[in-house]
Design a protein around this motif. Structure first.
Motif, PDB file in Angstrom:
ATOM      1  N   GLY A   7       0.834  -1.208   0.000  1.00 36.39           N
ATOM      2  CA  GLY A   7       0.000   0.000   0.000  1.00 36.39           C
ATOM      3  C   GLY A   7       0.867   1.256   0.000  1.00 36.39           C
ATOM      4  O   GLY A   7       0.605   2.208  -0.739  1.00 36.39           O
ATOM      5  N   ASN A   8       1.933   1.245   0.796  1.00 35.35           N
ATOM      6  CA  ASN A   8       2.839   2.404   0.872  1.00 35.35           C
ATOM      7  C   ASN A   8       3.528   2.687  -0.457  1.00 35.35           C
ATOM      8  O   ASN A   8       3.505   3.810  -0.939  1.00 35.35           O
ATOM      9  N   VAL A   9       4.157   1.668  -1.050  1.00 33.41           N
ATOM     10  CA  VAL A   9       4.856   1.920  -2.317  1.00 33.41           C
ATOM     11  C   VAL A   9       3.845   2.251  -3.411  1.00 33.41           C
ATOM     12  O   VAL A   9       4.126   3.061  -4.295  1.00 33.41           O
ATOM     13  N   ALA A  55     -11.265 -17.730  -5.091  1.00 33.42           N
ATOM     14  CA  ALA A  55     -12.309 -18.263  -4.201  1.00 33.42           C
ATOM     15  C   ALA A  55     -12.311 -17.482  -2.887  1.00 33.42           C
ATOM     16  O   ALA A  55     -13.366 -17.092  -2.383  1.00 33.42           O
ATOM     17  N   ARG A  56     -11.104 -17.190  -2.373  1.00 31.69           N
ATOM     18  CA  ARG A  56     -11.022 -16.442  -1.106  1.00 31.69           C
ATOM     19  C   ARG A  56     -11.495 -15.000  -1.294  1.00 31.69           C
ATOM     20  O   ARG A  56     -12.156 -14.449  -0.426  1.00 31.69           O
ATOM     21  N   VAL A  57     -11.167 -14.398  -2.431  1.00 25.92           N
ATOM     22  CA  VAL A  57     -11.658 -13.039  -2.706  1.00 25.92           C
ATOM     23  C   VAL A  57     -13.187 -13.062  -2.796  1.00 25.92           C
ATOM     24  O   VAL A  57     -13.864 -12.208  -2.221  1.00 25.92           O
ATOM     25  N   GLY A 111      -7.547  -5.715  -3.297  1.00 31.26           N
ATOM     26  CA  GLY A 111      -7.905  -4.287  -3.398  1.00 31.26           C
ATOM     27  C   GLY A 111      -6.719  -3.389  -3.724  1.00 31.26           C
ATOM     28  O   GLY A 111      -6.898  -2.254  -4.177  1.00 31.26           O
ATOM     29  N   ILE A 112      -5.495  -3.877  -3.501  1.00 36.36           N
ATOM     30  CA  ILE A 112      -4.291  -3.122  -3.895  1.00 36.36           C
ATOM     31  C   ILE A 112      -3.877  -3.507  -5.312  1.00 36.36           C
ATOM     32  O   ILE A 112      -3.485  -2.660  -6.106  1.00 36.36           O
ATOM     33  N   LEU A 113      -3.978  -4.801  -5.621  1.00 37.93           N
ATOM     34  CA  LEU A 113      -3.462  -5.279  -6.913  1.00 37.93           C
ATOM     35  C   LEU A 113      -4.395  -4.944  -8.078  1.00 37.93           C
ATOM     36  O   LEU A 113      -3.924  -4.604  -9.169  1.00 37.93           O
ATOM     37  N   GLU A 114      -5.699  -5.026  -7.852  1.00 32.15           N
ATOM     38  CA  GLU A 114      -6.623  -4.807  -8.969  1.00 32.15           C
ATOM     39  C   GLU A 114      -6.510  -3.389  -9.564  1.00 32.15           C
ATOM     40  O   GLU A 114      -6.410  -3.241 -10.780  1.00 32.15           O
ATOM     41  N   VAL A 118      -4.996 -10.495 -11.973  1.00 29.67           N
ATOM     42  CA  VAL A 118      -4.485 -10.495 -10.591  1.00 29.67           C
ATOM     43  C   VAL A 118      -4.088 -11.914 -10.187  1.00 29.67           C
ATOM     44  O   VAL A 118      -3.041 -12.126  -9.554  1.00 29.67           O
ATOM     45  N   LEU A 119      -4.882 -12.910 -10.580  1.00 29.16           N
ATOM     46  CA  LEU A 119      -4.553 -14.305 -10.249  1.00 29.16           C
ATOM     47  C   LEU A 119      -3.178 -14.690 -10.814  1.00 29.16           C
ATOM     48  O   LEU A 119      -2.358 -15.311 -10.116  1.00 29.16           O
ATOM     49  N   ILE A 120      -2.910 -14.313 -12.074  1.00 27.00           N
ATOM     50  CA  ILE A 120      -1.626 -14.652 -12.686  1.00 27.00           C
ATOM     51  C   ILE A 120      -0.486 -13.915 -11.971  1.00 27.00           C
ATOM     52  O   ILE A 120       0.588 -14.481 -11.728  1.00 27.00           O
TER      53      ILE A 120
END
Lengths: 200, 200
Positions: free
Chosen positions: B77-79, B118-120, B132-135, B156-158
């Protein structure tokens, strides 16, 4: 007498196979949280017999994993022998996705914590055999120009990483992709990751 | 009285942190094969205190994993806040590889058997926060043309699949790659896998 002993060995191998089939179902349904008596009950076989085949439940996990890799290696070896170059690569990807659609959920629970290359480097038998099928396939798609020249260790690692059984189960169960779509999309991702042009 | 109770809470949080630090060492050294009394001994804390913090060793694994994802999410999140587009993507990759070089070996032993998507989809808190950071980072490199338009779930999965801690540990320990080389090579593989031109 020799005949009878062959018969006993065959019965014993059949019982072992049946126990490993049942272990696959238990792994898929509830993960590693089962005991040898649970396995005996689920397989309809006495606990005494189960203990003759396996010292503990970790041995069941290990043997299930070895059998699974053996079957995968047989399957990939067969399709691999029938094609060359880019078509061999695609044939392996198709068969892999089809296999993982069957046993992927069970396998997610017993994935090795050790890296794939680490296992290849100290010659873990099933991992080395799998590597021995994938590396020549990578060498061929380097030769035919599908992907640029590169370290084959890294290329095989990326291939097995993208074809992770957890990824295949996730695409199948969470995104409801067909096995065909999974194979096609993941194989394009592998080629792209290795610097090739998947559309070429 | 209030002051004293704050002090007790702080002591308690410090003990818990120390136990989780020790758990990280034990996981890295011997995997999940340790008990709560083993943890107590290794941390130099009484078993009674350890049992006040954790009901069983599975809770230790879970809490270690949650803390690790929390720290990763904070770091990423910081970077992530300091850059945009392709540079944000690269900054996240760099930090991720650096983090995984520290706790990767411990984390390989407690990887979830359940798929990331599945967890998301059932809103597992740490996984959702990471997503929420990667998407948005993926959406930005689609917008700026680094990669073509595509399903962000798959992208995001890849990304998380190629940045698997087991892969990072394998490249670091088996191939002896530097963290910088790992970050650079894996980020290029992710961009290529998603249809971008890593050299652009």
């Amino acid at each position: 007498m020799a005949r009878r002993s062959v018969g006993i060995r065959r019965d014993s191998a059949e019982t072992r196979d049946r126990l490993l089939d049942t272990a696959a179902l238990l792994l898929a349904e509830r993960g590693t949280a089962f005991t040898l008596p649970d396995l005996a009950r689920a397989a309809g076989i006495s606990s005494a017999t189960v203990y003759r085949h396996f010292a503990d439940v970790q041995e069941v996990h290990r043997e299930f994993y070895y059998r699974l890799i053996d079957e995968l290696v047989d399957d990939l070896g067969n399709v691999s022998a029938r094609a060359r170059g880019r078509r061999r690569f695609e044939a392996i990807c198709d068969r892999w996705a089809a296999c993982a659609a069957l046993w992927g959920r069970a396998a997610t629970h017993i994935r090795s914590a050790e890296g794939f290359l680490a296992r290849v480097h100290h010659a873990d038998p099933p991992t080395s055999t799998l590597f021995g099928i994938l590396e020549p396939a990578i060498e061929e798609i380097i030769e035919d120009g599908t992907i640029p020249a590169q370290e084959t260790d890294y290329a095989v690692l990326i291939w097995i990483t993208i074809f992770d059984e957890r990824v295949i189960v996730d695409l199948s169960e969470t995104l409801r992709w067909s096995t065909k779509r999974i194979a096609r999309t993941l194989s394009a991702s592998v080629l792209g990751a290795l610097g090739g042009d998947p559309a070429a």
